[in-house]
Design a protein around this motif. Structure first.
Motif, PDB file in Angstrom:
ATOM      1  N   MET A 139       0.812  -1.200   0.000  1.00 10.48           N
ATOM      2  CA  MET A 139       0.000   0.000   0.000  1.00 10.48           C
ATOM      3  C   MET A 139       0.855   1.264   0.000  1.00 10.48           C
ATOM      4  O   MET A 139       0.424   2.322  -0.465  1.00 10.48           O
ATOM      5  CB  MET A 139      -0.918   0.003   1.228  1.00 10.48           C
ATOM      6  N   GLN A 162       1.719   2.358  -3.848  1.00  8.81           N
ATOM      7  CA  GLN A 162       0.732   2.586  -4.891  1.00  8.81           C
ATOM      8  C   GLN A 162       1.209   3.718  -5.791  1.00  8.81           C
ATOM      9  O   GLN A 162       1.927   4.611  -5.358  1.00  8.81           O
ATOM     10  CB  GLN A 162      -0.606   2.991  -4.273  1.00  8.81           C
ATOM     11  N   TYR A 210      -7.082  -2.395  -1.763  1.00  4.48           N
ATOM     12  CA  TYR A 210      -6.938  -0.972  -1.987  1.00  4.48           C
ATOM     13  C   TYR A 210      -8.026  -0.169  -1.261  1.00  4.48           C
ATOM     14  O   TYR A 210      -9.133  -0.667  -1.045  1.00  4.48           O
ATOM     15  CB  TYR A 210      -7.026  -0.653  -3.480  1.00  4.48           C
TER      16      TYR A 210
END
Length: 627
Positions: free
Chosen positions: A98, A101, A325
Motif C-alpha cells: 500500500m 501505490q 486498496y
C-alpha cells in the motif's frame, strides 16, 4: 540478511527492554526459514544459468554476469532494508504494497524523502558494502574450469532442485510458509525482527493481486443471514429500511433543513493528544476543547483504517475498510458511489473538497470529482507564494479559503476541508513559532507532534473568532474528525490506542445541549449522523449509524490488510482472516493488559457480528449481493 536484521534491532534499541534481550536473539534462528525463502528467489537466476549447456560456471561471461547480479541485488536489498527501517519507525510495521501505490509516488513524497532522509550517504555506504560482494563469488564459487562426469551434473541438478524447492516453500509442510511463522512471541517488536522485510513486502503484493479470492475468504454464512445481522447492527430509531433485504434506509418524517456544512478532516489527530478526551493535554487543543464542551463529543471513536486514503473512504462513503486498496482507489468508484457530497448534491448543495496539497495524491481529486463534489480546490488554487511545507499550504490558509467560499455563495454549501500541517516533518510556520508552546513537559516522546496539533487548533480558533459575526456562521454545522491516528503505542500489534481519534459535532443553533457519546463509534458514522441532523429527505445506502439516536449502542470495525479489530459495547475482538479470534473484556482501551475471554459462548456471537459486517460490506460494494 542476518546483518540487516541486526541493524533493525539496533535501530529500535530504545523500545527494547533488557529482559527481552534473549528473546530478540531468538528472532535470528526463527527468521532463517523466511530468509531462506527470500534468498532462494533472489538466487534463482544464478541457479538457472548453472545448468545451461556451454554456459554454467565454466563461462567467463557467466561469471561476470553473476558478479554484476550479486552486486546489484546486494545494493538493492540493502537500500530496501534501510527504507524499511524508516517506514517501520513511522508506521510500526514493515513495508507493504500500500505504501507503493502509484498515487503514493507523487512529488510531495519524493520531495519529503529527499529532504528528510540522507539519501546520498545511504547510497555511498551501500555502494561500498556491495563492492565487497564482487569479491565473494571469486573467493568461494568462481574457480577455473573443472571437468566432471555427466552423472555428477545430473545428481547436482536433482539435489539442487530439491534444495531450492524446499527453501522456496520454507519446508515440506502442506502449505508454503507464510509471515505467521515470524509471530513466535507475544512481543510485537521481536516478531517484526524475525520477519524478513522483503518477504513481507512480496507477500503484500501477492495479497493485493489475490483480491479476487476475497469472495471466498469473506463468505462466512448465507448472505441473507449476514444481511439480517448487519441491518440489526446499523439501524437506529427514527429510520426504516426500504425493502425486506439490503441496507437502503430512509429517515422517518424528516424535518428537512439546509444549513452550510463544514466537515473538517484532521490529519493524524490522535485522541490521547486531545484535551477534550485526555485532560492532561488540555493545553494542546484549547479551541477544540471549547467546541467539544458546547457540542457533541464522541469520545470513543476509532479510525476504520491506517492511512488517509482509508479514512477518507470511510468518512465520505460511510463504508468500512475492505482488504485491499482503499475504496477511493478502487475501480468501482469510477462509476460513482454514494458519498456525503453526492447525497447532499441531490438536494441542491454546492459541494467542495479543499486540500492544501496536491489532490491527485491517493487519487483524491479523481474520486471526489467522480462522486459528487462540484469542485476540488488544492494547492493550484493558492498563490505560489502561500507559505507551506512539502505536503501543502499551512492549515490557516485553507480555513481562510473555506470562509471565502461560504461568504460568497448564495446556496447551501458542503465543504470538506482536509488539513495537512499535522504531518511529518511536523513544522510550525515561522511566524507562529513564538505563540505555539513547546510542550516539553507533557512526557510525549515526539513533542513536535503536539506543536503541529496545537497549530491546527489555533487555526480553528482563529477561523471562528474571525467569522463569528458573519451571517453564514449562524446557519453552519461543523463536524471534526481525524483521518487516522499515529503509531505512538507499541505494546501490541495494531494497538487500538493508535486508532483512537476525535469526532466532534458543533452547531449551537441546532444542538442546544452539549452531549458526550460514550458508545463506540467510527468514521462510517459521520454521514448517517449528519443526514439525521438535517432531516435528509431521500433514501441512502450507508453502513454507519446515527450516533445521536436514543437507542444507539455502536460498533467499530478497523481493518488493516487481513487483520480486523472489532469493538462493541465492552468487548474487543481481534481477528486475522480465517484464524481463531481473541475476545477481550474492554472497560477502557487505556486499561491494559486487557482481560481475555475464553468462553466460546461469548466469543461466537461477537465474531458473527464481525463476519456478517465484513461479508455484507464486501459483497454489497462489489455487487455480489443485491440490496
Amino acid at each position: 540478511m542476518a546483518g540487516w536484521r541486526g541493524v533493525f534491532i539496533i535501530s529500535n534499541l530504545s523500545n527494547i527492554q533488557f529482559d527481552d534481550f534473549f528473546l530478540f536473539l531468538q528472532s535470528f534462528p526463527v527468521a532463517l526459514r523466511l530468509d531462506a525463502v527470500t534468498a532462494s528467489y533472489l538466487i534463482l537466476p544464478i541457479w538457472i544459468t548453472m545448468f545451461i549447456p556451454k554456459l554454467g560456471w565454466q563461462s567467463s561471461i557467466n561469471r561476470s554476469m553473476v558478479t554484476l547480479y550479486l552486486l546489484v541485488i546486494s545494493f538493492l536489498y540493502g537500500f530496501f532494508c534501510i527504507v524499511d527501517l524508516y517506514f517501520f519507525q513511522e508506521m510500526g510495521s514493515h513495508l507493504n504494497f500500500m505504501a507503493w501505490q502509484p498515487s503514493a509516488k507523487s512529488g510531495e513524497t519524493l520531495s519529503y524523502i529527499w529532504k528528510e532522509y540522507p539519501i546520498l550517504i545511504i547510497v555511498a555506504i551501500l555502494s561500498l558494502i556491495s563492492w565487497f560482494w564482487i569479491k565473494l563469488p571469486k573467493i568461494f564459487i568462481l574457480h577455473g574450469k573443472i571437468k566432471r562426469p555427466i552423472y555428477a551434473y545430473v545428481l547436482s541438478f536433482v539435489f539442487s532442485v530439491i534444495f531450492i524447492g524446499t527453501c522456496i516453500r520454507g519446508g515440506w509442510q502442506e502449505r508454503p510458509i507464510d509471515w505467521g511463522h515470524a509471530m513466535f512471541s507475544s512481543n510485537h517488536l521481536a516478531n517484526q525482527a524475525a520477519l524478513n522485510p522483503l518477504f513481507n513486502f512480496g507477500r503484500s503484493v501477492i495479497q493485493m493481486q489475490s483480491e479476487k479470492n476475497l469472495s471466498g475468504s469473506l463468505h462466512f454464512m448465507e448472505h441473507d443471514s449476514a444481511g439480517a445481522i448487519l441491518r440489526d447492527l446499523i439501524k437506529t430509531e427514527g429510520e426504516s429500511f426500504i425493502a425486506p433485504h439490503g441496507i437502503q434506509r430512509r429517515i422517518e418524517n424528516p424535518q428537512g433543513i439546509q444549513p452550510n456544512i463544514v466537515l473538517v478532516v484532521l490529519e493524524s489527530f490522535l485522541a490521547s493528544n486531545c484535551g477534550f478526551i485526555n485532560p492532561e493535554m488540555e493545553g494542546v487543543t484549547p479551541n477544540l476543547n471549547q467546541i467539544a464542551n458546547e457540542g457533541v463529543n464522541c469520545k470513543n471513536t476509532f479510525a476504520n483504517g491506517k492511512r488517509s486514503a482509508y479514512g477518507l473512504s470511510s468518512i465520505l462513503c460511510s463504508w468500512p475498510v475492505l482488504p485491499g486498496y482503499p475504496i477511493i482507489s478502487q475501480l468501482e468508484t469510477q462509476g460513482g458511489v454514494e458519498t456525503i457530497a453526492s447525497l447532499l448534491k441531490n438536494t441542491g448543495y454546492s459541494t467542495h473538497f479543499i486540500y492544501g496539497g496536491d489532490a491527485d495524491f491517493d487519487n483524491m481529486k479523481g474520486f471526489a470529482i467522480a462522486n459528487g463534489f462540484d469542485e476540488v480546490h488544492d494547492r493550484e488554487k493558492f498563490s505560489t507564494s502561500t507559505p507551506g511545507n512539502m505536503w501543502g499550504v499551512y492549515d490557516e490558509y485553507i480555513f481562510d479559503y473555506a470562509a471565502s467560499i461560504l461568504q460568497e455563495s448564495e446556496q447551501p454549501n458542503f465543504l470538506t476541508l482536509f488539513t495537512t500541517t499535522n504531518h511529518q516533518p511536523w513544522q510550525v510556520p515561522a511566524d507562529k513559532e513564538s505563540i505555539i508552546p513547546e510542550f516539553d513537559t507533557l512526557g510525549v516522546e515526539a513533542s513536535q507532534v503536539l506543536r503541529t496539533m496545537a497549530y491546527t487548533d489555533h487555526c480553528i480558533g482563529k477561523f471562528f473568532r474571525k467569522n463569528r459575526t458573519k451571517k453564514w456562521m449562524e446557519n453552519t454545522l461543523f463536524l471534526f474528525i481525524a483521518d487516522h491516528g499515529i503509531n505512538v503505542f507499541k505494546g501490541q500489534f495494531e494497538d487500538p490506542r493508535n486508532a483512537h481519534i476525535p469526532f466532534l459535532i458543533y452547531g449551537p443553533w441546532l444542538i442546544a445541549s452539549p452531549q458526550v457519546i460514550a458508545s463506540p463509534a467510527s468514521q462510517v458514522d459521520v454521514a448517517p449522523t449528519l443526514l439525521h441532523l438535517i432531516g435528509y429527505p431521500h433514501p441512502f445506502r450507508l453502513l454507519g449509524s446515527n450516533v445521536l439516536a436514543a437507542d444507539y449502542t455502536g460498533v467499530s470495525c478497523r481493518v488493516v490488510n487481513d487483520y480486523a479489530m472489532w469493538i462493541e459495547q465492552k468487548f474487543l475482538l481481534s481477528s486475522i482472516m480465517n484464524k481463531k479470534p481473541t475476545l477481550s473484556h474492554l472497560q477502557s482501551i487505556y486499561e491494559i493488559p486487557y482481560t481475555e475471554i475464553k468462553d466460546e459462548s461469548k466469543i461466537t456471537p461477537v465474531e458473527k457480528h464481525l463476519q456478517a459486517y465484513m461479508q455484507s460490506a464486501y459483497f454489497l460494494f462489489k455487487g455480489g449481493q443485491t440490496d
